[in-house]
Write a protein that holds these residues in place. Structure first.
Motif, PDB file in Angstrom:
ATOM      1  N   SER A   1     -11.304   7.379  -3.299  1.00 52.21           N
ATOM      2  CA  SER A   1     -10.915   6.723  -2.053  1.00 52.21           C
ATOM      3  C   SER A   1      -9.810   5.718  -2.373  1.00 52.21           C
ATOM      4  CB  SER A   1     -12.099   6.006  -1.407  1.00 52.21           C
ATOM      5  OG  SER A   1     -12.475   4.867  -2.167  1.00 52.21           O
ATOM      6  N   SER A   2      -9.132   5.244  -1.340  1.00 51.94           N
ATOM      7  CA  SER A   2      -8.034   4.303  -1.556  1.00 51.94           C
ATOM      8  C   SER A   2      -8.521   2.992  -2.168  1.00 51.94           C
ATOM      9  CB  SER A   2      -7.309   4.031  -0.243  1.00 51.94           C
ATOM     10  OG  SER A   2      -8.210   3.504   0.724  1.00 51.94           O
ATOM     11  N   ASP A   3      -9.811   2.695  -2.024  1.00 50.52           N
ATOM     12  CA  ASP A   3     -10.358   1.477  -2.616  1.00 50.52           C
ATOM     13  C   ASP A   3     -10.319   1.514  -4.137  1.00 50.52           C
ATOM     14  OD1 ASP A   3     -10.929   0.544  -0.085  1.00 50.52           O
ATOM     15  OD2 ASP A   3     -13.004   1.242  -0.116  1.00 50.52           O
ATOM     16  N   LEU A   4     -10.140   2.700  -4.705  1.00 48.17           N
ATOM     17  CA  LEU A   4     -10.137   2.848  -6.158  1.00 48.17           C
ATOM     18  C   LEU A   4      -8.747   2.725  -6.777  1.00 48.17           C
ATOM     19  CD1 LEU A   4     -12.694   5.797  -6.476  1.00 48.17           C
ATOM     20  CD2 LEU A   4     -13.115   3.360  -6.805  1.00 48.17           C
ATOM     21  N   ILE A   5      -7.707   2.617  -5.940  1.00 47.51           N
ATOM     22  CA  ILE A   5      -6.364   2.407  -6.480  1.00 47.51           C
ATOM     23  C   ILE A   5      -6.354   1.098  -7.267  1.00 47.51           C
ATOM     24  CG2 ILE A   5      -3.950   1.988  -5.908  1.00 47.51           C
ATOM     25  CD1 ILE A   5      -4.349   3.774  -3.447  1.00 47.51           C
ATOM     26  N   VAL A   6      -5.775   1.129  -8.449  1.00 51.75           N
ATOM     27  CA  VAL A   6      -5.792  -0.041  -9.335  1.00 51.75           C
ATOM     28  C   VAL A   6      -4.756  -1.080  -8.918  1.00 51.75           C
ATOM     29  CG1 VAL A   6      -5.567  -0.836 -11.726  1.00 51.75           C
ATOM     30  CG2 VAL A   6      -6.624   1.398 -11.234  1.00 51.75           C
ATOM     31  N   ASN A   7      -3.516  -0.646  -8.772  1.00 50.35           N
ATOM     32  CA  ASN A   7      -2.426  -1.551  -8.408  1.00 50.35           C
ATOM     33  C   ASN A   7      -1.138  -0.746  -8.265  1.00 50.35           C
ATOM     34  OD1 ASN A   7      -1.613  -1.002 -11.075  1.00 50.35           O
ATOM     35  ND2 ASN A   7      -2.278  -2.978 -11.855  1.00 50.35           N
ATOM     36  N   ILE A   8      -0.039  -1.454  -7.991  1.00 52.72           N
ATOM     37  CA  ILE A   8       1.284  -0.837  -7.998  1.00 52.72           C
ATOM     38  C   ILE A   8       1.746  -0.783  -9.450  1.00 52.72           C
ATOM     39  CG2 ILE A   8       3.677  -1.012  -7.237  1.00 52.72           C
ATOM     40  CD1 ILE A   8       2.673  -2.579  -4.801  1.00 52.72           C
ATOM     41  N   GLY A   9       1.922   0.421  -9.982  1.00 50.04           N
ATOM     42  CA  GLY A   9       2.227   0.572 -11.397  1.00 50.04           C
ATOM     43  C   GLY A   9       3.691   0.785 -11.715  1.00 50.04           C
TER      44      GLY A   9
END
Length: 231
Positions: A129-137
């Motif tokens: 899910s989008s909640d699991l995106i870590v950050n802008i890499g």
């Protein structure tokens, strides 16, 4: 170095907000008639309305958990059209030990999900899910003064990745591999991976974790503001 906040321009503010909030399911932080901000893991992505309604072109990547690439790709496939190159809809980067998949937003910015297997955390989740995106890499820094901007970034403590030399005609990965975050410094006119989109000099403001704010204007000139570390 990590990207705390990225501020980009758009001439389609309403469509972009709908895409990032309703399609990508990113939490909305702020919304006005001239801007919106969404949460991207530990980063913030902000779009502001272009005053002159000029065309812009960006490429940026979202870091995702190292073990969830396949699940993230299937999650994306249900929402957007995945970009292909030579019949493939993903790529493996040997140097960074990373898998990536690409897609477009309504302004045809080239977006990327990247699982960096050496540095991104893993998550024990059945579904993505989008909640699991870590950050802008990754975030592009497009300028026709590549060498000047590159030397400025180096003086600010942002080195050229891969221990490489600055190349004014190609893409330079600025940052440390261990941080999992890169500024993609390159000239206008080059084609982004997995697309036919040509890089355009476009304004961007980046608030970084090392008490540094970078501002690239519409002419491709870079300025930097060092903030008080006590704040």
């Amino acid at each position: 170095m990590y990207i705390k906040k990225a501020i980009l321009n758009t001439n389609q503010l309403t469509k972009m907000q709908k895409f990032y909030c309703e399609i990508m399911n990113l939490p909305l932080i702020t919304s006005t008639t001239t801007l919106f901000e969404v949460q991207v893991g530990t980063s913030i992505l902000s779009f502001i309305q272009s005053e002159k309604m000029e065309e812009t072109q960006y490429h940026f990547a979202f870091n995702i958990p190292s073990n969830l690439f396949k699940k993230a790709k299937e999650w994306l496939r249900a929402k957007v059209e995945l970009l292909e190159e030579d019949g493939a809809d993903e790529i493996f980067f040997e140097w960074s030990n990373a898998h990536s998949v690409y897609f477009l937003d309504p302004c045809e910015n080239v977006l990327e999900f990247i699982a960096q297997h050496d540095v991104s955390p893993s998550r024990d989740e059945e579904y993505f899910s989008s909640d699991l995106i870590v950050n802008i890499g990754e975030m592009n820094v497009t300028t026709d003064d590549v060498l000047l901007v590159g030397e400025t970034l180096k003086q600010l403590g942002i080195p050229v990745g891969k221990h490489a030399q600055l190349d004014e005609k190609s893409l330079n990965f600025m940052g440390e591999k261990e941080d999992g975050t890169f500024l993609l410094l390159g000239p206008s006119g080059r084609t982004w991976y997995f697309s036919s989109k040509k890089a355009i000099v476009s304004p961007v403001k980046l608030e970084l974790s090392n008490h540094l704010t970078l501002i690239l204007d519409s002419e491709g000139h870079l300025s930097a503001i060092k903030t008080d570390e006590q704040k």
